[in-house]
Design an enzyme around this catalytic site. Structure first.
Site, short mmCIF file in Angstrom:
data_model
loop_
_atom_site.label_atom_id
_atom_site.label_comp_id
_atom_site.label_asym_id
_atom_site.label_seq_id
_atom_site.Cartn_x
_atom_site.Cartn_y
_atom_site.Cartn_z
N SER A 103 1.02 -0.87 0.32
CA SER A 103 -0.01 0.06 -0.02
C SER A 103 0.76 1.44 0.09
O SER A 103 1.50 1.72 -1.13
CB SER A 103 -1.02 0.65 1.28
OG SER A 103 -2.00 0.71 1.16
N HIS A 106 -7.45 -6.17 0.41
CA HIS A 106 -6.26 -5.45 1.16
C HIS A 106 -5.71 -5.60 2.07
O HIS A 106 -3.78 -5.12 2.18
CB HIS A 106 -6.42 -3.75 1.66
CG HIS A 106 -5.71 -2.61 1.37
ND1 HIS A 106 -5.19 -2.66 0.23
CD2 HIS A 106 -4.80 -2.08 2.22
CE1 HIS A 106 -3.97 -1.34 0.07
NE2 HIS A 106 -3.53 -1.53 0.68
N ASP A 109 -9.98 -5.78 -3.44
CA ASP A 109 -9.70 -4.80 -2.67
C ASP A 109 -9.95 -3.47 -2.81
O ASP A 109 -10.11 -3.17 -3.62
CB ASP A 109 -8.20 -4.64 -2.79
CG ASP A 109 -7.63 -3.71 -2.35
OD1 ASP A 109 -7.37 -2.46 -1.65
OD2 ASP A 109 -5.97 -4.20 -1.66
#
Length: 293
Positions: free
Chosen positions: A158, A270, A234
């Site tokens: 991320s 995620h 995600d």
């Protein structure tokens, strides 16, 4: 162990997968605060000087510390198999108490975006690029001489995936490879990045220097082998925060499309469930470039 560039304090040594996870703190001159860092040493490496072991730096995402990847990423299992050390640094300077520093999950504490801030008051100590690429590695490699500073790779998730991509593209002489889990790949064009860059950087002209999609357009180094994975469930991918396809398009634009591999996987989100499931792929991608696979 050699004389350190600054003093490390050992907080814990944890046995895991035949190796040792060492939890340290130190005072950083670059960041002006006390920082924590975790290092996984593969079996037999902790406490010795030779033979040296290659190193992966794992850069974590928003809200995280160096504990998240070390405890939930399942990287240590695969690193142990291949004789690789992993460094898990923190994600921002700590304890500065600037106005608004602790008000939001996506700016300030645990959201340093792996850049050197140029806007006050953040420029006083939010210097994460210099910390990650210069100060901390120099200290670790001089203290733990078993770590091979000539064989180093990056990976991240991320915000940390953004860091892994940008720091590699800006400092290719320091790293053998990079890979990313669900990276913020075009921060100049997404809400997370726009907020961070507006807050940390003094002018908009600086944004491109910290955006992987812009950096790959001007990259003039050796051929790349960038590996990215992302879950199709995600929520941030679907919300337009990651913009991985923009990065791929930019790579193709400059004739590097075949140097970027993206694997989209159905059902995964995620979280660290996604990361731990595909940890092997990322560790082994680095292992190939580090000469142990």
């Amino acid at each position: 162990m050699a004389t350190p560039a600054f003093q490390f304090t050992t907080k814990a040594i944890v046995a895991t997968f035949g190796g040792r996870l060492v939890k340290l703190t130190h005072d950083s001159a670059v960041l002006g605060c006390t920082m924590s860092v975790n290092i996984f040493f593969p079996p037999g490496a902790f406490g010795r000087s030779t033979p040296k072991v290659p190193v992966i730096w794992y850069l974590a995402g928003l809200t995280c510390t160096g504990d998240n990847g070390a405890e939930k990423g399942f990287f240590n299992y695969w690193a142990a198999k291949h004789g690789i050390a992993i460094v898990y640094p923190d994600t921002s300077a700590r304890g500065s108490n600037h106005p608004g520093e602790h008000d939001a999950y996506d700016f300030g504490s645990a959201a340093g975006f792996y850049l050197d801030a140029t806007k006050e008051p953040w420029s006083q100590n939010y210097q994460m690029e210099t910390y990650i690429t210069c100060e901390l590695p120099a200290a670790l490699y001089s203290y733990f001489i078993v770590l091979d500073s000539s064989r180093v790779s990056l990976m991240g998730h991320s915000m940390g995936g953004h860091g892994a991509l940008t720091l590699f593209l800006k400092h290719p002489d320091k790293y053998k490879s990079t890979s990313a889990f669900a990276p913020i790949a075009n921060p100049s064009k997404c809400p997370w990045g726009e907020k961070a860059f507006s807050g940390y950087l003094a002018t908009k002209d600086e944004w491109a220097k910290h955006d992987a999609t812009e950096l790959i357009k001007t990259y003039r180094g050796r051929d790349l082998d960038i590996f990215i994975s992302c879950g199709l469930a995600d929520e941030f991918f679907k919300a337009g925060q990651l913009l991985i396809d923009n990065f791929v398009a930019a790579a193709k634009e400059v004739g590097r499309g075949n140097q970027v591999t993206v694997r989209y996987v159905p059902d995964y989100d995620h979280s660290y469930y996604f990361i731990s499931t595909f940890a092997q792929e990322h560790v082994e991608h680095a292992a190939k470039h580090l000469g142990v696979l």
